[in-house]
Design an enzyme around this catalytic site. Sequence first.
Site, PDB file in Angstrom:
ATOM      1  N   TYR A 158      14.774  -1.797  -2.664  1.00 12.69           N
ATOM      2  CA  TYR A 158      13.895  -2.139  -3.774  1.00 12.69           C
ATOM      3  C   TYR A 158      12.569  -1.390  -3.791  1.00 12.69           C
ATOM      4  O   TYR A 158      12.115  -0.972  -4.857  1.00 12.69           O
ATOM      5  CB  TYR A 158      13.603  -3.644  -3.734  1.00 12.69           C
ATOM      6  CG  TYR A 158      12.520  -4.080  -4.691  1.00 12.69           C
ATOM      7  CD1 TYR A 158      12.779  -4.236  -6.051  1.00 12.69           C
ATOM      8  CD2 TYR A 158      11.217  -4.322  -4.245  1.00 12.69           C
ATOM      9  CE1 TYR A 158      11.780  -4.619  -6.932  1.00 12.69           C
ATOM     10  CE2 TYR A 158      10.214  -4.707  -5.125  1.00 12.69           C
ATOM     11  CZ  TYR A 158      10.499  -4.851  -6.459  1.00 12.69           C
ATOM     12  OH  TYR A 158       9.509  -5.224  -7.329  1.00 12.69           O
ATOM     13  N   GLY A 165       1.186  -0.091  -4.777  1.00 11.78           N
ATOM     14  CA  GLY A 165      -0.052  -0.862  -4.772  1.00 11.78           C
ATOM     15  C   GLY A 165      -0.761  -0.693  -6.086  1.00 11.78           C
ATOM     16  O   GLY A 165      -1.054   0.441  -6.469  1.00 11.78           O
ATOM     17  N   ASN A 198      -0.976   1.754   5.404  1.00  7.10           N
ATOM     18  CA  ASN A 198       0.139   1.041   4.782  1.00  7.10           C
ATOM     19  C   ASN A 198       0.873   0.277   5.877  1.00  7.10           C
ATOM     20  O   ASN A 198       1.263   0.865   6.875  1.00  7.10           O
ATOM     21  CB  ASN A 198       1.092   2.046   4.108  1.00  7.10           C
ATOM     22  CG  ASN A 198       2.373   1.409   3.582  1.00  7.10           C
ATOM     23  OD1 ASN A 198       3.416   2.054   3.549  1.00  7.10           O
ATOM     24  ND2 ASN A 198       2.312   0.174   3.161  1.00  7.10           N
ATOM     25  N   GLY A 199       1.054  -1.035   5.659  1.00  7.52           N
ATOM     26  CA  GLY A 199       1.749  -1.870   6.645  1.00  7.52           C
ATOM     27  C   GLY A 199       0.912  -3.087   6.978  1.00  7.52           C
ATOM     28  O   GLY A 199      -0.141  -3.327   6.374  1.00  7.52           O
ATOM     29  N   CYS A 231       0.794  -1.219   0.000  1.00  8.92           N
ATOM     30  CA  CYS A 231       0.000   0.000   0.000  1.00  8.92           C
ATOM     31  C   CYS A 231       0.833   1.278   0.000  1.00  8.92           C
ATOM     32  O   CYS A 231       1.971   1.289   0.447  1.00  8.92           O
ATOM     33  CB  CYS A 231      -0.965   0.091   1.174  1.00  8.92           C
ATOM     34  SG  CYS A 231      -2.049  -1.329   1.261  1.00  8.92           S
TER      35      CYS A 231
END
Length: 541
Positions: free
Chosen positions: A269, A50, A125-126, A23
Amino acid sequence: MSVPVVPAGPYDDLGEPEPREECGVFGVWAPGEDVSKFTYYGLYALQHRGQEAAGIAVGNGDQIVVFKDLGLVSQVFDEQSLDALKGHIAIGHNRYTTAGGNSWENAQPMFRMAPDGTDIALGHNGNLVNHWELTMQAARQGLVDPKTHPSDSLVMCALLAADTREGHSAEEAAMELFPKVNGAFCVVFTDGDSLYAVRDPQGVRPLSIGQLEGGGYVVASETAALDIVGATFVRDVEPGELIVVNADGLRSRRFAPEKRSTCVFEYVYLARPDSVIRGQSVNTTRVTIGRKLAKEAPAEGDLVIPVPESGTPAAVGYAQESGIPFAQGLMKNAYVGRTFIEPSQSIRQLGIRLKLNPLREVIEGKSLVVVDDSIVRGNTQRALIKMLRDAGAAEVHVRIASPPVKWPCFYGIDFASPLELIANNVDQNDPVERIREDIGADSLAYVSAESMIEASGQPAESLCCACFDGHYPLGMPADDPNSELVKTMQAQQAQGSPADPNPLRQPEHQAELAGQAQPPRRSGRACASADELDEFTNPNN
Ligand code: SF4
């Protein structure tokens, strides 16, 4: 709340799935501005975090309107839908989910109405470590049905809304909720009046604040999204901090002390190279890793070529340090990603070719040093090396800008199951050589963990490196089947060199290895024990 039609798909990626963020979040408070379009462009800049669903919630002081759907940002929104989202405050979300978890219900922002009528919209997010504990807390209050496996984001939204009432604002509810949340969370939420941003005490995922020329504020998962909407970087949201933005300006409250464990894989990355995390440019980190890799693992070659795009900065660094010329030997289709058109079997068989195509005139007859960011299952590298040899490469030396990935992530990144990772599926006495044989390279080397950490510019003790070293700074979720695998691996590691080449090939994992009962890849959903679910199935319990 607008409920758009759900399109078919999406279908699996073409080629091997890469590690994925689960996300990206964005929020803006800017009266007088077109906040839905700011959010659209912010999400567009965060698309890499995402690609399966996108959504925007806009508040105008009276109500919140949410529009979300499956698909890329540009597929979900058009002029008409954005024009309908009017207000002074907006939050947005890009979602990636794993197999089975991709439904309209799981797209974000989540929406709940508080008992006093306040609308709450939330994007996250997470991944939470105590997802199940919070789910059960919400279920006991009648807020969610655990049998439907509500996502951790929905559970947080439900708890937050339930505790927002007359005389107890959403801000106070948040100050009570977030100290009880364990795991990785960058959350943006709104009650229609104020914009809130929250970051977990470990600061696992990035979250930054920017200011617009007109005085409004923006929060975004990455600084690149601030640049793209014309906001000036102010600072990061601190780990353990709650930010409030409204007509009174920007305020900060601390809900927990800071215990930093920044995700090192963001540098390697996940994040865009033009983002800055904890004051350190992601691009600079990747170039530095490439330089260190060239020193640690020199190769005889005519050309250094990157595996685009994420391998490019490290390849630049490798070329700079080694003096070997840099060249683009592989062309990437910039627009390939999740697709809503189901590929035919013959198209699927093209695999990696749909993403990458070799430039024959560049590589023919050359000894190549190919630089990539990481190896997960090894299927991509195997196909890539074969493709380069077919295109006339004389030698292929592979250099990897991160250490071997051996452990799953519980904090918001979807790797393969540990059973599928190539680093766990070769003889552990000389694993790098076995991986080299497996992928068909002339030589193979990974950068050391020490060099990767040094290149991030952050103290080692303030980083999470769990997917490389198996030390989980936030612990593991009790309900995730991968936690059991990790415990087996940790026990093997503690005993020294495993007797079996595959540290997971223990009797209790035979079924998984035979492919009969692969543990599901984590999808941000809680799993229940039979007893726990029974509590809700049988009200007499
Ligand atoms: S396990 Fe790996 S990907 Fe997950 S937070 Fe830690 S470093 Fe990042």
